[in-house]
Scaffold this motif. Sequence first.
Motif, PDB file in Angstrom:
ATOM      1  N   ARG A  64       0.858  -1.188   0.000  1.00 44.98           N
ATOM      2  CA  ARG A  64       0.000   0.000   0.000  1.00 44.98           C
ATOM      3  C   ARG A  64       0.896   1.241   0.000  1.00 44.98           C
ATOM      4  NH1 ARG A  64      -4.199   0.200   4.543  1.00 44.98           N
ATOM      5  NH2 ARG A  64      -5.022   1.794   3.141  1.00 44.98           N
ATOM      6  N   ASP A  66       0.587   4.078  -1.187  1.00 45.32           N
ATOM      7  CA  ASP A  66      -0.097   5.363  -1.064  1.00 45.32           C
ATOM      8  C   ASP A  66      -0.942   5.452   0.204  1.00 45.32           C
ATOM      9  OD1 ASP A  66       0.928   6.252  -3.535  1.00 45.32           O
ATOM     10  OD2 ASP A  66      -0.651   5.183  -4.604  1.00 45.32           O
ATOM     11  N   GLU A  68      -2.518   6.495   3.516  1.00 47.85           N
ATOM     12  CA  GLU A  68      -2.562   7.855   4.043  1.00 47.85           C
ATOM     13  C   GLU A  68      -1.668   8.020   5.269  1.00 47.85           C
ATOM     14  OE1 GLU A  68      -6.278   9.493   5.857  1.00 47.85           O
ATOM     15  OE2 GLU A  68      -6.163  10.905   4.169  1.00 47.85           O
ATOM     16  N   ARG A  70       1.143   6.550   5.946  1.00 50.69           N
ATOM     17  CA  ARG A  70       2.543   6.174   5.724  1.00 50.69           C
ATOM     18  C   ARG A  70       3.475   7.320   6.080  1.00 50.69           C
ATOM     19  NH1 ARG A  70       0.576   8.386   1.199  1.00 50.69           N
ATOM     20  NH2 ARG A  70       1.942   9.609  -0.156  1.00 50.69           N
ATOM     21  N   ARG A  72       6.512   9.660   4.814  1.00 46.43           N
ATOM     22  CA  ARG A  72       6.904  10.149   3.488  1.00 46.43           C
ATOM     23  C   ARG A  72       8.423  10.261   3.420  1.00 46.43           C
ATOM     24  NH1 ARG A  72       1.458  10.097   4.721  1.00 46.43           N
ATOM     25  NH2 ARG A  72       0.189  11.121   3.102  1.00 46.43           N
ATOM     26  N   ARG A 115       7.944  10.206  -9.713  1.00 44.74           N
ATOM     27  CA  ARG A 115       6.912   9.764  -8.766  1.00 44.74           C
ATOM     28  C   ARG A 115       5.684   9.206  -9.474  1.00 44.74           C
ATOM     29  NH1 ARG A 115       2.513  12.965  -7.847  1.00 44.74           N
ATOM     30  NH2 ARG A 115       2.449  14.995  -8.881  1.00 44.74           N
ATOM     31  N   THR A 116       5.484   9.526 -10.745  1.00 47.52           N
ATOM     32  CA  THR A 116       4.326   9.008 -11.469  1.00 47.52           C
ATOM     33  C   THR A 116       4.575   7.618 -12.044  1.00 47.52           C
ATOM     34  OG1 THR A 116       4.949   9.928 -13.638  1.00 47.52           O
ATOM     35  CG2 THR A 116       3.738  11.381 -12.127  1.00 47.52           C
ATOM     36  N   PRO A 119       6.413   3.112  -7.879  1.00 47.28           N
ATOM     37  CA  PRO A 119       5.705   3.016  -6.594  1.00 47.28           C
ATOM     38  C   PRO A 119       6.625   3.318  -5.423  1.00 47.28           C
ATOM     39  CG  PRO A 119       5.202   1.125  -7.987  1.00 47.28           C
ATOM     40  CD  PRO A 119       6.319   1.868  -8.665  1.00 47.28           C
ATOM     41  N   GLU A 122       7.990   9.539  -3.707  1.00 43.95           N
ATOM     42  CA  GLU A 122       7.106  10.641  -3.332  1.00 43.95           C
ATOM     43  C   GLU A 122       7.278  11.878  -4.209  1.00 43.95           C
ATOM     44  OE1 GLU A 122       4.756  10.490  -1.120  1.00 43.95           O
ATOM     45  OE2 GLU A 122       5.239   8.714   0.070  1.00 43.95           O
TER      46      GLU A 122
END
Length: 246
Positions: A64, A66, A68, A70, A72, A115-116, A119, A122
Amino acid sequence: MTVTAHDPSPTPPNGTPAAPFGYDDLPALTARMTGADKHTPSSDSLTDALWVLYDQVLRVDPARPDAEDRDRFLLSRGHGPMSYYAVLAAKGFIDPGVLDGFGTFDSPLGHHPDRTLVPGVEISSGSLGHGLPLGVGTALGLRARGLHAPRVWVMVGDAELDEGSNHEALEFAGAYGLDSLHLVVVDNASTTWGDSRSRAERIAAAGWSLAEADGRDHADLRRACALPHPGRPHAVVARVEPKHPR
């Protein structure tokens, strides 16, 4: 949700279980990435600090990426990201097979992380001086959203602290007591101005908690990262062998 960085056989987002990799596997994983523009010394200097963060410090989950809640991690020194990719592969964020295409036209693994495409990444980085200001903004954003558990970790190189944007970020974070913000300075004596001692004193003078560590000693790095720092951002200066011995 329990978020951990210690699962020896995490499952990456594509659902294919990853083989268990450890620190000793990083040279072989890194060696799979070939090409001319590798910035090998820059990459090598980050390896141990990256491993300690992902293995013992960061609360992240490759299944996971992404989540919330996590932590950074922002790699500001994005040039020469081979050790970063190797650690992400070892921890199950990316399939080790993609390492072989590093830097090729259709590979997600560019000479700067995107980042796009990757995985767990950030920020798209490589333009020096951006990571710490972005870390300040990330910490402020999490605070504004009422998310107090996630921590923000930014990694820079010593030469990157020549950039004035970093000094503005240091001053702001110290003045606002952004205690969710953490900075790791990997110091391989490549800066043009100043020296290691003056850099550490500059960070402390801005109101930060400061620890210094041997950047190749995992226990020392873990100690420095884990020091309590209530009400203040925290920085770790991790010294490694000089990039250009003098």
